[in-house]
Enzyme design. Structure first.
Site, PDB file in Angstrom:
ATOM      1  N   ASN A 110      -7.650  76.477  41.018  1.00  0.00           N
ATOM      2  CA  ASN A 110      -6.278  76.157  40.644  1.00  0.00           C
ATOM      3  C   ASN A 110      -5.957  76.826  39.301  1.00  0.00           C
ATOM      4  O   ASN A 110      -6.842  77.043  38.481  1.00  0.00           O
ATOM      5  CB  ASN A 110      -6.094  74.648  40.513  1.00  0.00           C
ATOM      6  N   LYS A 143     -11.649  88.695  32.648  1.00  0.00           N
ATOM      7  CA  LYS A 143     -13.030  88.247  32.530  1.00  0.00           C
ATOM      8  C   LYS A 143     -13.430  87.530  33.813  1.00  0.00           C
ATOM      9  O   LYS A 143     -12.853  86.502  34.152  1.00  0.00           O
ATOM     10  CB  LYS A 143     -13.196  87.287  31.341  1.00  0.00           C
ATOM     11  N   HIS A 144     -14.392  88.091  34.535  1.00  0.00           N
ATOM     12  CA  HIS A 144     -14.938  87.465  35.736  1.00  0.00           C
ATOM     13  C   HIS A 144     -13.844  87.060  36.722  1.00  0.00           C
ATOM     14  O   HIS A 144     -13.747  85.924  37.155  1.00  0.00           O
ATOM     15  CB  HIS A 144     -15.845  86.298  35.358  1.00  0.00           C
TER      16      HIS A 144
END
Length: 393
Positions: free
Chosen positions: A232, A66-67
């Site tokens: 991160n 997703k994205h």
């Protein structure tokens, strides 16, 4: 084909949009649908992830993206009856292939984040995998090939518009990669590091130096997953699948908390009280996912109060108390955790321990390594300093 026109860029106002090769032919073929810019970012990143998982483990692999970050990643180990039920595949009549099991694991671990995903498969998509794909809300799939039965199943999805992409598994990109930001070109060598190298786990500063074979496999899965996750990032893995991914946070402590919360939810969904929720017949899969998520979380009253529970259940369920959650989560064991860089504080280890983490792989090199090691020793956690950073942007 050297060029492929896209619907639009990241947003509808960003036109024109295309992908193209400066030299040679595109390594992909659009079998069905019309992918967009983000679809292809997800497709190409997720394909790299599953290819590396297959190479490292020898098992079929799947990823749910997703994205431009994975919501789930897994290899094709068999599913227990419990996992079949919480992944909503227990009603499938046909035998699930190893690839179908990998997909069920990748799609099922974090069903809220995987809603509307793009899927990558390391092997030829078969009818069983396509059958599972067809049932979920998804934007598309990329695989090296498809059986004729799988193609017919997938072409019938989303009124015939489902994106089905075939990629040449022999394709290898140039060793130097480039991207533009604000009209300025960035250039760097591709990140070709092999994360299945056993020497990555030789530097073990903790008192507990024992890594089981399953833990080593799961740590490799975690690190490969992190290689394609927006930094991160932190990844919890158990039994060959990511169960919690914390991506794109400014603080690695927050990454650890977010991933741990997702791992806890994955485990709580296996609690007998949750599995026995009396759902009404015909409830939509997405509504069932959301209801379970609310029931497990801090806003359970949204689905349990009078006037609300009748929309989802045949009878009003008993709440899952805080004490019941804590008791169930305390039973989670054998979890492996990877970080895309060093752990700056022992807080990361404290939080990971609460979600059953017994094995950690992180870069090391923080000024607080001594505190991190001391915290790991406190909980008898085996931790390897890989010396490898996996930042991805």
């Amino acid at each position: 084909m050297k060029e492929l026109g896209l619907k639009y860029g990241c947003n509808p106002n960003q036109k024109p949009s295309r992908i193209y090769m400066e030299e040679g032919e595109l390594p992909i073929e659009v079998v069905n649908g019309r992918p967009g810019y983000i679809n292809l970012l997800d497709a190409l990143n997720s394909w790299q992830l599953v290819s590396e998982l297959k190479q490292a483990t020898g098992l079929p692999a799947a990823a749910s993206f997703k994205h431009v970050s994975p919501a789930g990643a897994a290899v094709g180990l068999p599913l227990s009856d419990t996992l079949k039920k919480i992944y909503f595949v227990d009603d499938v009549k046909m035998e699930l292939s190893p690839l179908a099991c990998a997909y069920a694991r990748a799609r099922g671990a974090d069903r809220m984040s995987s809603y509307g995903d793009f899927v990558a498969l390391s092997d030829t998509c078969d009818a069983a995998t396509a059958t599972l794909l067809k049932r979920e809300v998804s934007d598309g799939v990329i695989a090296p090939d498809y059986t004729p039965e799988a193609i017919e199943i997938l072409k019938d999805k989303r009124k015939g518009t489902y994106n089905v992409i075939k990629i040449d598994p022999a394709y290898r990109p140039a060793p130097i990669e480039r991207k533009q930001v604000f009209g300025i070109t960035f250039e760097q060598g591709r990140n070709e590091i092999r994360l299945d190298d056993p020497t990555l786990f030789e530097n073990i500063p903790t008192q507990n130096k024992t890594f089981t074979e399953e833990a080593r496999r799961d740590l490799v899965i975690a690190l490969i997953t992190l290689k394609y996750t927006q930094s991160n990032s932190v990844c919890y893995v158990k039994d060959g699948q990511a169960i919690g991914i914390g991506a794109g946070q400014q603080s690695r402590i927050h990454c650890t908390r977010l991933a741990g919360q997702k791992a806890d939810i994955w485990w709580l969904r296996q609690c007998p009280k949750v599995m026995a929720l009396p759902f009404k017949e015909g409830i939509r899969r997405a509504d069932r996912d959301n209801t379970i998520d609310l029931y497990i979380g801090d806003e359970a009253d949204d689905v349990l109060r009078e006037g609300a529970w009748q929309q989802f259940f045949t009878r009003q369920p008993e709440p899952l108390t805080r004490e019941e959650k804590q008791q169930w989560i305390a039973q989670l064991r054998g979890v492996s955790l990877g970080s895309d860089a060093f752990f700056p504080f022992g807080d990361n280890v404290e939080r990971a321990h609460k979600s059953g983490v017994e094995f950690i792989a992180q870069a090391g090199g923080s000024v607080r390594d001594d505190h991190v090691i001391m915290t790991a020793d406190k909980y008898d956690i085996a931790m390897a300093f890989t010396g490898v950073r996996l930042f991805h942007h």
